[in-house]
Design a protein around this motif. Sequence first.
Motif, PDB file in Angstrom:
ATOM      1  N   ARG A 160     -20.525   8.826  17.817  1.00  0.00           N
ATOM      2  CA  ARG A 160     -20.344   7.320  17.621  1.00  0.00           C
ATOM      3  C   ARG A 160     -19.609   6.679  18.572  1.00  0.00           C
ATOM      4  O   ARG A 160     -18.294   6.697  18.633  1.00  0.00           O
ATOM      5  CB  ARG A 160     -19.460   7.450  16.360  1.00  0.00           C
ATOM      6  CG  ARG A 160     -20.378   7.861  15.162  1.00  0.00           C
ATOM      7  CD  ARG A 160     -19.408   8.244  13.705  1.00  0.00           C
ATOM      8  NE  ARG A 160     -20.143   9.003  12.750  1.00  0.00           N
ATOM      9  CZ  ARG A 160     -19.979  10.267  12.737  1.00  0.00           C
ATOM     10  NH1 ARG A 160     -19.084  11.073  13.362  1.00  0.00           N
ATOM     11  NH2 ARG A 160     -20.722  11.032  12.158  1.00  0.00           N
ATOM     12  N   PRO A 197     -17.467   3.386  15.264  1.00  0.00           N
ATOM     13  CA  PRO A 197     -16.726   4.673  14.696  1.00  0.00           C
ATOM     14  C   PRO A 197     -16.991   4.531  13.041  1.00  0.00           C
ATOM     15  O   PRO A 197     -16.927   5.609  12.251  1.00  0.00           O
ATOM     16  CB  PRO A 197     -15.402   4.441  15.102  1.00  0.00           C
ATOM     17  CG  PRO A 197     -15.241   3.133  15.783  1.00  0.00           C
ATOM     18  CD  PRO A 197     -16.637   2.638  16.041  1.00  0.00           C
ATOM     19  N   GLU A 227     -19.267   6.568  10.547  1.00  0.00           N
ATOM     20  CA  GLU A 227     -18.688   8.150   9.866  1.00  0.00           C
ATOM     21  C   GLU A 227     -18.802   8.239   8.651  1.00  0.00           C
ATOM     22  O   GLU A 227     -19.284   9.102   8.164  1.00  0.00           O
ATOM     23  CB  GLU A 227     -17.481   8.631  10.467  1.00  0.00           C
ATOM     24  CG  GLU A 227     -17.204   9.808  10.066  1.00  0.00           C
ATOM     25  CD  GLU A 227     -16.014  10.424  11.059  1.00  0.00           C
ATOM     26  OE1 GLU A 227     -15.059   9.702  11.539  1.00  0.00           O
ATOM     27  OE2 GLU A 227     -15.811  11.916  10.908  1.00  0.00           O
ATOM     28  N   LYS A 228     -18.386   7.157   7.985  1.00  0.00           N
ATOM     29  CA  LYS A 228     -18.593   7.113   6.440  1.00  0.00           C
ATOM     30  C   LYS A 228     -19.983   7.065   5.954  1.00  0.00           C
ATOM     31  O   LYS A 228     -20.472   7.622   4.980  1.00  0.00           O
ATOM     32  CB  LYS A 228     -17.745   6.150   5.746  1.00  0.00           C
ATOM     33  CG  LYS A 228     -18.156   4.711   6.186  1.00  0.00           C
ATOM     34  CD  LYS A 228     -17.236   3.579   5.484  1.00  0.00           C
ATOM     35  CE  LYS A 228     -17.102   2.259   6.244  1.00  0.00           C
ATOM     36  NZ  LYS A 228     -16.231   1.226   6.073  1.00  0.00           N
ATOM     37  N   TYR A 229     -20.907   6.884   6.879  1.00  0.00           N
ATOM     38  CA  TYR A 229     -22.429   6.879   6.514  1.00  0.00           C
ATOM     39  C   TYR A 229     -22.974   8.052   6.926  1.00  0.00           C
ATOM     40  O   TYR A 229     -24.295   8.280   6.834  1.00  0.00           O
ATOM     41  CB  TYR A 229     -23.044   5.766   6.983  1.00  0.00           C
ATOM     42  CG  TYR A 229     -22.368   4.370   6.350  1.00  0.00           C
ATOM     43  CD1 TYR A 229     -22.470   4.015   5.140  1.00  0.00           C
ATOM     44  CD2 TYR A 229     -21.887   3.616   7.261  1.00  0.00           C
ATOM     45  CE1 TYR A 229     -22.104   2.740   4.588  1.00  0.00           C
ATOM     46  CE2 TYR A 229     -21.231   2.504   6.887  1.00  0.00           C
ATOM     47  CZ  TYR A 229     -21.307   1.897   5.522  1.00  0.00           C
ATOM     48  OH  TYR A 229     -20.728   1.011   5.105  1.00  0.00           O
ATOM     49  N   ASN A 230     -22.156   9.072   7.580  1.00  0.00           N
ATOM     50  CA  ASN A 230     -22.661  10.063   8.192  1.00  0.00           C
ATOM     51  C   ASN A 230     -23.665   9.889   9.325  1.00  0.00           C
ATOM     52  O   ASN A 230     -24.670  10.610   9.259  1.00  0.00           O
ATOM     53  CB  ASN A 230     -23.322  11.200   7.138  1.00  0.00           C
ATOM     54  CG  ASN A 230     -22.987  12.568   7.407  1.00  0.00           C
ATOM     55  OD1 ASN A 230     -22.392  13.061   8.336  1.00  0.00           O
ATOM     56  ND2 ASN A 230     -23.271  13.425   6.374  1.00  0.00           N
ATOM     57  N   ASP A 231     -23.613   8.782   9.901  1.00  0.00           N
ATOM     58  CA  ASP A 231     -24.481   8.391  10.809  1.00  0.00           C
ATOM     59  C   ASP A 231     -23.961   8.142  12.256  1.00  0.00           C
ATOM     60  O   ASP A 231     -22.601   8.429  12.432  1.00  0.00           O
ATOM     61  CB  ASP A 231     -25.057   6.814  10.406  1.00  0.00           C
ATOM     62  CG  ASP A 231     -26.296   6.683  10.879  1.00  0.00           C
ATOM     63  OD1 ASP A 231     -26.969   7.716  11.829  1.00  0.00           O
ATOM     64  OD2 ASP A 231     -27.017   5.660  10.814  1.00  0.00           O
ATOM     65  N   PHE A 232     -24.643   8.100  13.390  1.00  0.00           N
ATOM     66  CA  PHE A 232     -24.327   7.869  14.681  1.00  0.00           C
ATOM     67  C   PHE A 232     -25.016   6.889  15.351  1.00  0.00           C
ATOM     68  O   PHE A 232     -25.762   6.262  15.034  1.00  0.00           O
ATOM     69  CB  PHE A 232     -24.733   9.570  15.209  1.00  0.00           C
ATOM     70  CG  PHE A 232     -24.193  10.552  14.503  1.00  0.00           C
ATOM     71  CD1 PHE A 232     -23.038  11.229  15.065  1.00  0.00           C
ATOM     72  CD2 PHE A 232     -24.698  11.144  13.448  1.00  0.00           C
ATOM     73  CE1 PHE A 232     -22.636  12.406  14.297  1.00  0.00           C
ATOM     74  CE2 PHE A 232     -24.403  12.234  13.016  1.00  0.00           C
ATOM     75  CZ  PHE A 232     -23.306  12.804  13.390  1.00  0.00           C
ATOM     76  N   VAL A 270     -26.915  16.131  11.190  1.00  0.00           N
ATOM     77  CA  VAL A 270     -26.014  15.970  10.158  1.00  0.00           C
ATOM     78  C   VAL A 270     -25.180  17.360   9.920  1.00  0.00           C
ATOM     79  O   VAL A 270     -24.072  17.486  10.019  1.00  0.00           O
ATOM     80  CB  VAL A 270     -26.058  15.217   9.059  1.00  0.00           C
ATOM     81  CG1 VAL A 270     -25.338  15.409   8.046  1.00  0.00           C
ATOM     82  CG2 VAL A 270     -26.807  14.108   9.172  1.00  0.00           C
ATOM     83  N   GLY A 278     -16.490  12.519  21.983  1.00  0.00           N
ATOM     84  CA  GLY A 278     -17.751  11.659  21.706  1.00  0.00           C
ATOM     85  C   GLY A 278     -18.728  11.453  22.947  1.00  0.00           C
ATOM     86  O   GLY A 278     -18.872  10.209  23.687  1.00  0.00           O
TER      87      GLY A 278
END
Lengths: 328, 328, 328, 328
Positions: free
Chosen positions: C183, C187, C190-195, C309, D207
Amino acid sequence: MPQRLKIAAAGLGRMGKRHALNFLNRTPRAELVAAFTPDAKEREWAKTNLEPYGVTLYDDYLKMLEHPGLNAVVIGTATTVHAEEAIQAMQKNLHVLCEKPLSTNLDICRQVVAEAKRRPHLKVMCGFSRRFDASYRDAFNKTQKGQIGRGVFVDMSVHDIDLTLWFFGDDIVPKSVSAHGIRAVQPALEKYNDFDNAVGIVEFWGGKIAYYYCSRMMAHGQEDTTEIIGTEGKLSVNCNPQINLVNHYHPEGITRKVPADYYGRFEMAFVQESNEFTEACLENKPLPMKLDNAVKAVEIGAALQEALVTGRQIRFDETGKRQKTSRL
Amino acid sequence: MPQRLKIAAAGLGRMGKRHALNFLNRTPRAELVAAFTPDAKEREWAKTNLEPYGVTLYDDYLKMLEHPGLNAVVIGTATTVHAEEAIQAMQKNLHVLCEKPLSTNLDICRQVVAEAKRRPHLKVMCGFSRRFDASYRDAFNKTQKGQIGRGVFVDMSVHDIDLTLWFFGDDIVPKSVSAHGIRAVQPALEKYNDFDNAVGIVEFWGGKIAYYYCSRMMAHGQEDTTEIIGTEGKLSVNCNPQINLVNHYHPEGITRKVPADYYGRFEMAFVQESNEFTEACLENKPLPMKLDNAVKAVEIGAALQEALVTGRQIRFDETGKRQKTSRL
Amino acid sequence: MPQRLKIAAAGLGRMGKRHALNFLNRTPRAELVAAFTPDAKEREWAKTNLEPYGVTLYDDYLKMLEHPGLNAVVIGTATTVHAEEAIQAMQKNLHVLCEKPLSTNLDICRQVVAEAKRRPHLKVMCGFSRRFDASYRDAFNKTQKGQIGRGVFVDMSVHDIDLTLWFFGDDIVPKSVSAHGIRAVQPALEKYNDFDNAVGIVEFWGGKIAYYYCSRMMAHGQEDTTEIIGTEGKLSVNCNPQINLVNHYHPEGITRKVPADYYGRFEMAFVQESNEFTEACLENKPLPMKLDNAVKAVEIGAALQEALVTGRQIRFDETGKRQKTSRL
Amino acid sequence: MPQRLKIAAAGLGRMGKRHALNFLNRTPRAELVAAFTPDAKEREWAKTNLEPYGVTLYDDYLKMLEHPGLNAVVIGTATTVHAEEAIQAMQKNLHVLCEKPLSTNLDICRQVVAEAKRRPHLKVMCGFSRRFDASYRDAFNKTQKGQIGRGVFVDMSVHDIDLTLWFFGDDIVPKSVSAHGIRAVQPALEKYNDFDNAVGIVEFWGGKIAYYYCSRMMAHGQEDTTEIIGTEGKLSVNCNPQINLVNHYHPEGITRKVPADYYGRFEMAFVQESNEFTEACLENKPLPMKLDNAVKAVEIGAALQEALVTGRQIRFDETGKRQKTSRL
């Protein structure tokens, strides 16, 4: 240690400094033993950058020519004294590498050539750096191998007249010359009968044409793109000018830089020139280029200049003799 | 459905076919309703490729002009009949999109313009496809925004004379013209007083110069590189010709292909041309280019040709009037 | 007039509009007869841009499918309804061109394929535009001719998983999958488990590897560079991104622009797609790509996502069956 | 004459010869005084190319270290003896420029570093030539100036692991490592547990991600393209590989050549390296790169190799300590 060529540098201006350092540091078989400059500031530079490495400094050109054991001189002084200094060096039995042009005066050029012809054991070269550039050499070799058929058209900078002789052959004879110029950014040039952008065409006997472009407005830096068009293909040299291999991708697009000046483009060609001149002197090998060409390049340049200023087409017969009128 | 422009295609040779198909398939606001060709083979092609889509075929140009509801004609016949057909179409009150050139004869060109001036409600355009090419338009827009200062020099193909007028301004007046040519591959051209490679320079009043190159030897394909040099920068169009975005890396190096011909390079420009002509007709908008320019382009081309053949510099005064002698 | 494909457009969002206009104006053998959107603003657009040209507007998808004489549907709605709408269209005996992906859910993808297999007379295609791009096709044809030996490695964007299947062959089976992400600018992902930047590697049975890169940070615009490396050579597609053929030379260097988005790069590929789909439907020819591939592309994408993930390598046996553990 | 660095060359194989000649001819402030080789053929070469210029030849490495007045050694022998020779030289109080890698064994690498730490007055450098290349330096300087925001992703050859440390910062710590390989042209490599094409990803704490590609199949020559992607832009180095500035236009397209090997690409970087090492020794300046990095590069390389062979993801904690299992 094998014999090294003892050489002296005349002139320590911008280009003279570079020649001196190239012979000092980047020409293994040469030894820079002396340097001449009449300029106090240049002498200061030489005291720091040349003298500590065993280079004797002179403020008198003729005295420098008497330096013990001297074999050769590289002349990088002002154009006006190139010819005289070259002749004086030859008269002292020294090999000569002279910055271009020999002179802007054709008769004086011819005196240098005549003097050199009288002393065939001496190596006398007027350095056209493009001939030592790896890319131009590759292009030349490809044309020699017939990879583009017969080369019949070149498109280049006016600084490259000598390249025309190289690519078309040293025996080529100009047939007709046209030129046009404008004053795009410096109107005041009119009083000097000069232009800030000019183009010229030289047609040669035997069916070849050169096109030259010259500008004082290259905002982006040094370009020197050359095209050599043959009957069966084409070669380009530097059609994508770049200072190195970096591309910068940014929100406005993709940008690469360009060398700021000719030395940024041709630095290694000058080093190659020093080394090949040195080898030719030490081993009595033929020079990589003929001195006569330096005269012919000036001659063509003078015809372009005359065509530019008079607005007339200049014509030559098949022997290269100037014809009286521009009429057919 | 909103009104569509009913258009007829005259001539179904190589370029005529393309115009017909572009108006049939790629010009949403136009409707190709008729086509004319005197050629049996072309008619066969049209029976398969046009007739089934509602296009009426004619073997008489004047009869085609009577096609019910016809609004416009696109002329893609042989150059020799362009002008006559354009005039006949105008006399039938039809808009005209004519392939270039209007004629190779200046007087005939001027007749077309005169006829068009008498009928200002008609849209009459001689299509110079480069003006509709996305890259040239981008270059033009950049010059208009001053991104290269004032454009003062262009280097292009002789097919691009019209581009000079576009980039330098329609009101520009030629001042002097020089040209040189050779017969590199076709010596037999001598009997036609023609050349297979030629270069020309046109200097314009106001301090601008155009350089043109023309060759029949482009072994690698279509190139059409253009440079527009300004007082503060430069634009190039197509300095790296390529047919698509593929590079092939192989033991001999890295190779990219080049379009085989001008249509490979300019196909989408012709489509754009059809659409813009159609819009101008339907909405009575100004055409994207002036018809007068088509005359001026022929005029400059004729001066280049004369300079080429006579070896003289051609000169014009500030009003564009030809001067008698090439002497200053 | 020969038969034309009567097609309806579902969805008039950004991409839907483009599909509708491509079938209306740039697909000569198709006729856009209907369009559906549930969105009021899109309907306003359609009233101006589609309705006047004979396109009937619907706010009910199922009603549109009943449009008299309809042959096909192009689905450009939100991804979540692609699959359902595709199945409904097939059940009405309509050919389907569906925007990718069929679904992000593998089971739903497979239902579409199953439905299509039950109706082999229908043409059902999930459009991967790169397969219709002239440059990718040239690269593919060169690989087919063996010009780079056997292609064994591809380096591309994650949007290009389908290209891997094309270049390596539709029967290829993944063997192992790794992925890593960061990320860099967002940043909060992170809560969506995404990058916002991720890379992945897919190794295939038979000795082939694909490398994918994905970033939300391409400041300079659309790039989509692809490399196909073979045992005897390499092909690159778009290693020098550019929006057109213009280079701007300025005091900071030489700059070219890049397309702002994928449509700037692939517009003509979408047009080609419309035309080829239409031809396949009208002439009952094979589609240029298999529907199964659309499922396999989603499958590989899902494995990359899982590897990303979980930080584990995902493995498959030679039949493509997922293995339980990432251990050897 | 000012002090020059007296240096000896160990090893006169392909790379050793180049180092010896660079110090002999292209490093003005250094003096090559001695050379060592155990190989008879290499000694013959040295008798012609080094001895006549004042270089003493040795067939015993330890004896060469005793050469009177010696200041430094450049080690270009086989990788297996790099570390031992480096340590022996340090023990004789000599500066060391060692070809990479120090060793392929991490413990041995660390011994060299430990020995160097005990003798902080000595300059000990493991030469990674890319750090001395003008293009990489320009790219590095642009990243330092923030021209692409923060660099977060690099795409490069596996030979370039050291570049990652340079661009991302010497303190960067690997977090996880994945790798995949194939045997595309040399199936026999299986018995050595080796591959002819491999790719790897290294994710770093903080990162950042590096992607490496390695192939034995580059038919067209040396490539070494690097991309550095930042939060606000991108830099590429050598995305258009070329041996010089020549393009050859021929009926098959436009072709440029590529350097045949890494020395064709990096020759001047090695010359720069010699000169900067010499200056650091003579003037007691900091070396341009840290010795520790040479260890870290080997460490990352070893992790990639392990990931490649085991098919497991390798993980490190934030201190760089290897974690026991590849599970999350």
